[in-house]
Scaffold this motif. Sequence first.
Motif, PDB file in Angstrom:
ATOM      1  N   THR A 160      -4.241  -3.546   5.014  1.00  0.00           N
ATOM      2  CA  THR A 160      -5.586  -3.145   4.581  1.00  0.00           C
ATOM      3  C   THR A 160      -6.066  -1.855   5.237  1.00  0.00           C
ATOM      4  OG1 THR A 160      -6.784  -4.396   6.272  1.00  0.00           O
ATOM      5  CG2 THR A 160      -6.222  -5.572   4.244  1.00  0.00           C
ATOM      6  N   ILE A 164      -4.582  -6.415  -1.282  1.00  0.00           N
ATOM      7  CA  ILE A 164      -4.768  -5.492  -2.405  1.00  0.00           C
ATOM      8  C   ILE A 164      -6.213  -5.576  -2.895  1.00  0.00           C
ATOM      9  CG2 ILE A 164      -4.098  -5.036  -4.811  1.00  0.00           C
ATOM     10  CD1 ILE A 164      -1.216  -5.887  -3.987  1.00  0.00           C
ATOM     11  N   GLN A 193      -8.288  -3.607  -0.522  1.00  0.00           N
ATOM     12  CA  GLN A 193      -8.168  -2.158  -0.731  1.00  0.00           C
ATOM     13  C   GLN A 193      -8.875  -1.732  -2.021  1.00  0.00           C
ATOM     14  OE1 GLN A 193      -4.396  -0.183   0.179  1.00  0.00           O
ATOM     15  NE2 GLN A 193      -5.345  -0.011   2.186  1.00  0.00           N
ATOM     16  N   PHE A 235      -1.101   3.315  -2.354  1.00  0.00           N
ATOM     17  CA  PHE A 235      -1.844   4.285  -1.546  1.00  0.00           C
ATOM     18  C   PHE A 235      -0.789   5.002  -0.692  1.00  0.00           C
ATOM     19  CE2 PHE A 235      -4.728   5.140   2.207  1.00  0.00           C
ATOM     20  CZ  PHE A 235      -5.616   5.966   1.527  1.00  0.00           C
ATOM     21  N   TYR A 265      -5.420   6.148  -6.352  1.00  0.00           N
ATOM     22  CA  TYR A 265      -5.242   4.711  -6.145  1.00  0.00           C
ATOM     23  C   TYR A 265      -5.603   3.962  -7.423  1.00  0.00           C
ATOM     24  CZ  TYR A 265      -5.825   0.007  -4.251  1.00  0.00           C
ATOM     25  OH  TYR A 265      -5.719  -1.337  -4.031  1.00  0.00           O
ATOM     26  N   TRP A 270      -1.861   9.086   5.534  1.00  0.00           N
ATOM     27  CA  TRP A 270      -2.348   7.980   6.358  1.00  0.00           C
ATOM     28  C   TRP A 270      -2.701   8.499   7.738  1.00  0.00           C
ATOM     29  CZ3 TRP A 270       1.916   3.665   5.613  1.00  0.00           C
ATOM     30  CH2 TRP A 270       1.835   3.176   4.304  1.00  0.00           C
ATOM     31  N   ARG A 325      -3.186   1.467  -9.397  1.00  0.00           N
ATOM     32  CA  ARG A 325      -3.599   0.072  -9.331  1.00  0.00           C
ATOM     33  C   ARG A 325      -3.794  -0.516 -10.721  1.00  0.00           C
ATOM     34  NH1 ARG A 325      -3.986  -4.442  -9.160  1.00  0.00           N
ATOM     35  NH2 ARG A 325      -5.526  -5.744  -8.109  1.00  0.00           N
ATOM     36  N   LYS A 358       0.833  -1.207   0.000  1.00  0.00           N
ATOM     37  CA  LYS A 358       0.000   0.000   0.000  1.00  0.00           C
ATOM     38  C   LYS A 358       0.863   1.251   0.000  1.00  0.00           C
ATOM     39  CE  LYS A 358      -1.015   0.873   4.934  1.00  0.00           C
ATOM     40  NZ  LYS A 358      -1.953   0.737   6.045  1.00  0.00           N
ATOM     41  N   PHE A 386      -6.926   1.671   5.829  1.00  0.00           N
ATOM     42  CA  PHE A 386      -7.030   2.669   4.762  1.00  0.00           C
ATOM     43  C   PHE A 386      -7.340   4.065   5.274  1.00  0.00           C
ATOM     44  CE2 PHE A 386     -11.204   0.737   5.388  1.00  0.00           C
ATOM     45  CZ  PHE A 386     -12.005   1.865   5.559  1.00  0.00           C
TER      46      PHE A 386
END
Lengths: 376, 288
Positions: free
Chosen positions: A271, A123, A126, A82, A140, A294, A144, A78, A273
């Motif tokens: 995970t 993944i 997410q 992310f 994202y 974050w 991704r 992530k 988020f």
Amino acid sequence: MWIADVEFLEALVAGLRQRGFRVVAPVERDDAIVYDEIRSAQELPRGVGDEQGPGRYRLVERGDSARFGFSVGPHTWKRFLFPARTTLFSATLEDEQLRFEPAVLPEQRYAFLGVRACELRAIALQDRVLIGSGHADAHYAALRAAAFLIAVQCGQAASTCFCASAGDGPRATDGFDLALTELLDAGEPRYLVEVGTDRGREVLESLPHADASEADRGAARAASEAAARQMRELPAESLHGVLASVREHARWDDVAERCLGCGNCTLVCPTCFCSKIEDSSELSAKRAERVRSWDSCFSFEYSHLHGGDVRTSTRSRYRQWLTHKLDTWHDQFGSSGCVGCGRCIAWCPVGIDLTEEVRVLCDKDAAAAAPVEGDV
Amino acid sequence: MSSTTATNSPTTVREPMLPSTYRVLRREQETADTVTLTLERDGEALAAACEPGQFNMLYAFGVGEVPISVSAASDVGEPLVHTIRSVGKTSAALARLKPGQSLGVRGPFGNVWPLDDYEGHDIVVIAGGIGLAPLRPVVRRVLERRASFGHLVVLYGARHPSELLYLEELERWRASPDTTLGITVDRTTGVEWMGPVGIVPRLLARARFDPIETGLFLCGPEVMIEPCVREALTRKLPLEQVHVSLERNMHCAIGLCGHCQFGPHFICRDGPVFAYPDVESLLRVREL
Ligand SMILES: Cc1cc2nc3c(=O)[nH]c(=O)nc-3n(C[C@H](O)[C@H](O)[C@H](O)COP(=O)(O)OP(=O)(O)OC[C@H]3O[C@@H](n4cnc5c(N)ncnc54)[C@H](O)[C@@H]3O)c2cc1C
Ligand code: SF4
């Protein structure tokens, strides 16, 4: 299924780089296995394993030449899909004209080499949160969509792993472009290769490989079976409705005695988020920026309301984290939010083991003895 | 429809985290710390329609962005109306804005007060403090469509008479047909006050409504909910007919930042308005 020898890795890295991918893979740094960009397969760790336990992580010599002989470390993918900090827009205010300029969407194309089964599942989770639940996160989604995923099937589990009970277990069956199983029967490793997508097939076809023999397939199966033998487990894959029914359990007070509220568990969780939005302006006060970064449900400000924070006790913050991850995630996204990677166990400075907390919280006999108020 | 949300409105901005520019058209000082702003959209695009119960994210340039309910319903292209109490950094910056100045707006977000489900019924509106702002559009709608509803009861509590919002409008409500207005305050220091002193639930005990055919809409400090509900129960009002608007920290308003979680709910998306039985057990959990 195909078989390839160790040179395959170098050709794979080169081939992906030629196609414009930034190849990110496990590397050894600061006594841990972390994920970083590599330019050559030479940069992969060699013969390095790890020993993990509650509050414990250390690298060890394996005495072989495995390139993927460890379990998951402190990094998760992530951090690339992310990122911890993303600029969302800039704004200018001049002569009472307020203008917004959205940030340019990222154009990096990542190829992740060495994605474990639990990480593929993370993944996918997410994806569900950040793309699949109404308002897609454009940043994202862009990263991704471009990402090329090369799974590595685990040949052993760390003592902190519990993917067999939390998720689909240690063998990745989909969600990858290519998947490798490292076979360590000879001096240098060989790789059993599985194809998950057309673009995975296209990449494989440009690289040296041969048909896998029945013996090679058998060896790969045996590796996965070894990885499925795990010390830790959750009482059930779905704990939907279970933790939410014990919100007043005495164990929350008990864990709060030990928990430092540091939020490490949320940082290493693949995970988690949650994010915060911060608006700031330059000293000139003509240009401002919005950054998303974050956040952690263990921070005080997370639940701030004018007039007071909602979750002032560590008890309530740990409860929010665990209950969200294992229970209310089902209500929100149709599955558990835990993949069983065990990072929160290894990287908790005081060694809190969520599988143990859950075991006690879900223990019906103990629950009957504990005071349960209010919520049912 | 009671389930309308703005997310499928064609005028909603595409990048959900990017505000649109609005300008203050009018500013009314309601009390020492509270203003009502009327906001007009800059440029060609039309403002999205806002329904009672919904909220917008208001962005003060370089300072921050906060959820603020609409204090009047508005149609597509009409100005937005928000009542803002200055309590911290961002709300203070917004409350300082003068006519002609700009701000950012994202929204509207959230669900609506299910007023349409109570046609022909009595309506009880209970507000505490700034909680009257999101409920004002409910009262207005009932009065606009007077024949569609039964008796209207508005119960409003403030800390002090000087903190009462919408004074002129309150008087109009008081004078409206088939409407009862009850106002109570906690303290009366320094002013002459003829009305009741004490908490809102006490007014509910005496209010006139038909318990079986009544919709009750409540917004105020969370501590107000439980005593009001208890009073409603005493009056035999079925709790499915009680609707509360809840409040939690919010950063994104689109269910991605995690902050507004309340048990299984994202308040920004599943709320802010909830039927009481859906949140009853959650409200009992401390520090949820
Ligand atoms: C759905 C909803 C509707 C609202 N409607 C109104 C309204 O019509 N009028 C009004 O005056 N206020 C309303 N509020 C409350 C308003 O959002 C807060 O007063 C405001 O966020 C305070 O921000 P601040 O920066 O001024 O204060 P600070 O205390 O400095 O807050 C810092 C940050 O914490 C968060 N925060 C603090 N308090 C709240 C809160 N009560 N709710 C959500 N986030 C908070 C915000 O992100 C804020 O930027 C509403 C809140 C919600 C959730
Ligand atoms: S459980 Fe451990 S890692 Fe998580 S906040 Fe508590 S002390 Fe930190």
